[in-house]
Design a protein around this motif. Structure first.
Motif: not given
Length: 216
Positions: A167, A169-171, A173-174
């Motif tokens: 998994e 984290p979104e940050f 990927s951003d």
């Protein structure tokens, strides 16, 4: 429950001193250490989310105890790899000092150290590379320094790790997408966060986590 001693993760100075049990609960709540998925050779992954490390609120002793009791037993007795997400680590907020890193590493049992076969360091900054090139062999003993592999993009991590088993984290990927549009950030020619004045490095402090704070 932390109640009155609730931690302000964005503060520049400690708002309180937590007991060791509260520090351990904080580490558990933040979830910066996760054993999840396997790499393409079938080895377990220990994922470390650097941004979540509460450097100003957790002592080396509490972190050692948490690792020994909650994380290391889940690695069994087989070889494993570490995925360290350096994304978002800030100089003054969550970067552990060299003395803390060395103490934590020294506290890991030898048989566990010997089972680490690779450390994938995602999104290293220029200063991180310079720091590790200079001090890495002093901090990372028993050959771990030579197992360190810099990974500048998630796409390169997927060459080694099973993509659907970890998994991200979104940050993270951003930030990875931002690097695609601003490649100079890779080389330190463009910063990904505001600059701040750096004080001289301090090797030891009451919590041993503020030294080398200028390295990000």
């Amino acid at each position: 429950m932390l109640r009155a001693k609730e931690v302000n993760m964005n503060a520049r100075t400690p708002t309180t001193v937590l007991s060791q049990s509260e520090q351990e609960k904080l580490l558990e709540k933040l979830g910066m250490f996760k054993i999840q998925g396997r790499d393409k050779r079938g080895r377990k992954l220990l994922c470390i989310i650097g941004k979540l490390f509460p450097a100003k609120h957790v002592s080396v002793e509490a972190l050692k105890k948490y690792l020994e009791e909650k994380i290391l037993p889940g690695l069994d007795e087989r070889p494993f790899v570490v995925v360290y997400l350096h994304t978002g680590v800030q100089r003054r907020e969550n970067f552990p000092g060299i003395s803390a890193l060395r103490s934590i590493y020294d506290a890991i049992p030898i048989n566990v150290k010997d089972r680490i076969e690779a450390v994938y360091f995602l999104h290293p900054g220029l200063q991180s590379r310079l720091f590790l090139a200079t001090f890495g062999r002093l901090v990372l003993r028993r050959g771990l320094y030579w197992k360190l592999k810099y990974v500048s993009r998630l796409e390169f991590l997927w060459e080694h790790v099973r993509r659907n088993e970890i998994e991200i984290p979104e940050f993270v990927s951003d930030h990875d997408e931002e690097l695609e549009s601003r490649p100079m950030m890779n080389y330190g020619l463009e910063s990904d966060h505001p600059r701040s004045a750096c004080s001289a490095p301090v090797v030891d402090s009451p919590f041993s986590v503020y030294s080398m704070r200028c390295i990000a």
